[in-house]
Design an enzyme around this catalytic site. Sequence first.
Site, PDB file in Angstrom:
ATOM      1  N   PHE A   1      -0.708  -5.113  -1.888  1.00 10.99           N
ATOM      2  CA  PHE A   1      -0.488  -5.692  -0.564  1.00 10.99           C
ATOM      3  C   PHE A   1       0.786  -6.523  -0.594  1.00 10.99           C
ATOM      4  CE2 PHE A   1      -0.852  -8.819   2.818  1.00 10.99           C
ATOM      5  CZ  PHE A   1      -1.135  -7.992   3.893  1.00 10.99           C
TER       6      PHE A   1
ATOM      7  N   ASP B   1       5.693  -9.879  -6.893  1.00 14.52           N
ATOM      8  CA  ASP B   1       5.152 -10.512  -5.687  1.00 14.52           C
ATOM      9  C   ASP B   1       4.112 -11.539  -6.112  1.00 14.52           C
ATOM     10  OD1 ASP B   1       3.724 -11.255  -3.444  1.00 14.52           O
ATOM     11  OD2 ASP B   1       3.692  -9.247  -2.556  1.00 14.52           O
TER      12      ASP B   1
ATOM     13  N   LYS C   1       2.338 -18.313   0.642  1.00 13.61           N
ATOM     14  CA  LYS C   1       1.002 -18.921   0.705  1.00 13.61           C
ATOM     15  C   LYS C   1       0.963 -20.404   0.287  1.00 13.61           C
ATOM     16  CE  LYS C   1      -1.941 -15.005   1.235  1.00 13.61           C
ATOM     17  NZ  LYS C   1      -1.355 -13.689   0.949  1.00 13.61           N
TER      18      LYS C   1
HETATM   19  C1  LIG Z   1      -0.584 -12.687   1.688  1.00  2.73           C
HETATM   20  C2  LIG Z   1       0.303 -11.787   0.908  1.00  2.73           C
HETATM   21  C3  LIG Z   1       1.489 -11.253   1.456  1.00  2.73           C
HETATM   22  C4  LIG Z   1       1.856 -11.444   2.905  1.00  2.73           C
HETATM   23  O1  LIG Z   1       2.090 -12.773   3.246  1.00  2.73           O
HETATM   24  P1  LIG Z   1       2.146 -13.179   4.811  1.00  2.73           P
HETATM   25  O2  LIG Z   1       2.464 -14.628   4.789  1.00  2.73           O
HETATM   26  O3  LIG Z   1       0.809 -12.853   5.380  1.00  2.73           O
HETATM   27  O4  LIG Z   1       3.214 -12.358   5.429  1.00  2.73           O
HETATM   28  C5  LIG Z   1       2.295 -10.497   0.643  1.00  2.73           C
HETATM   29  N1  LIG Z   1       1.983 -10.265  -0.650  1.00  2.73           N
HETATM   30  C6  LIG Z   1       0.863 -10.760  -1.209  1.00  2.73           C
HETATM   31  C7  LIG Z   1       0.579 -10.483  -2.649  1.00  2.73           C
HETATM   32  C8  LIG Z   1      -0.021 -11.516  -0.451  1.00  2.73           C
HETATM   33  O5  LIG Z   1      -1.149 -11.971  -1.002  1.00  2.73           O
END
Ligand SMILES: *Cc1c(COP(=O)(O)O)cnc(C)c1O
Length: 406
Positions: free
Chosen positions: A141, A226, A255
């Site tokens: 994700f 990420d 986050k």
């Molecule tokens: C939450 C998340 C995102 C997206 O972040 P947003 O602030 O919702 O755009 C991208 N990568 C990872 C691994 C995430 O947990």
Amino acid sequence: MSVNKQAVSRAVFDEVILPVFAPAQFVPVRGKGSRVWDQQGKEYVDFSGGIAVTALGHCHPALVDALKTQGETLWHTSNVFTNEPALRLATKLTAATFADRVFFANSGAEANEAAFKLARYYASKHHSPYKSKIIAFYNAFHGRTLFTVSVGGQAKYSDGFGPKPADIIHVPFNDLAAVRAVMDDHTCAIVVEPIQGEGGVLPATPEFMHGLRELCDRYQALLVVDEIQTGMGRTGKLFACEHYGVRPDILTTAKALGGGFPVSAMLTTAEIASVMAPGVHGTTYGGNPLACAVAEAALDIINTPQVLDGVQQRHQLFINALNQLNQQHGIFSEIRGKGLLLGAVLKAEYVAKAGELVAAAADAGVMVLVAGSGVIRLAPSLLIEPADITEGMARFSDAIARVLAA
Ligand SMILES: *Cc1c(COP(=O)(O)O)cnc(C)c1O
């Protein structure tokens, strides 16, 4: 509270909000530390942490103070001007990591969008415009923009929105042979989460992370890590890649970076950053003084041995409590994760009850999350008190008992 504030309830959601979410039936109105209260005054223990965002709990005094102080000083200037909080935060982030350069944005997706664009831009400037292939992983994700959702490995999130950005390949996570089979000179980047968060709290193996690093070096591709969910102390190190001893070329974080205030960052080296020039990429709000002041306060607290070591101690309390729950109820097949990003995997026969369990937990007064298919995910405050863990687990146990009895 102002007298003309309209009374609102959960029912209003269905009338005025785009139905892309299905929020819980209660409306939280106030939080302090690891406790939250709803409109009816009912109190909850928060094991969800706003999905790994409120890393210092709700309304941490230092963050409130940073927000208030900056709120009375300077909110926004645009990137036509720089600002002191952004300069301070970038200085601290580069000092604490492999990185020399920072790009600030407002969300995880935007940080990843910048990362993927940078990886392609770097390859096109340094190698060839045809070196554009991005290798990513099933169940990954990376956000909800069309580019990031396309790099994410879940068709259900990316189908139905017209043509997708091309030249993105997905292979199974933790399968180095599968990566080797598709890696070539046209690859500009491999994008990986050290722990797949949304995908089900699935940690990468050390061999996998090291193998990706080696493949990137061999094919002159960039390793994009990420850490939007795993970063900022979540796993007990400032960033999870430190556990592996793997150096990224680009790292994204969001986050927990602002502890609840929207802010994200893409970190990279001076060499990679040097392909960029004014106007090549940008943002209106990214790096605004308000967001950066709060994030600086969060980083100052998180990046201390006291907090990072505390994550490991709390990890053990959670693991013990989850194992005890499982002895009582026998519903988990595995408990996994690092630090305070934990996944309790439901046995196959209970996977369909994941949603019911989360709702029952809320009824019992504890907020938990689901990830992947049938994984109960916990991402509490890094500062959660042992007493809150005990109380939250007791409530969760009641919830499980009720669901199993039904
Ligand atoms: C939450 C998340 C995102 C997206 O972040 P947003 O602030 O919702 O755009 C991208 N990568 C990872 C691994 C995430 O947990």
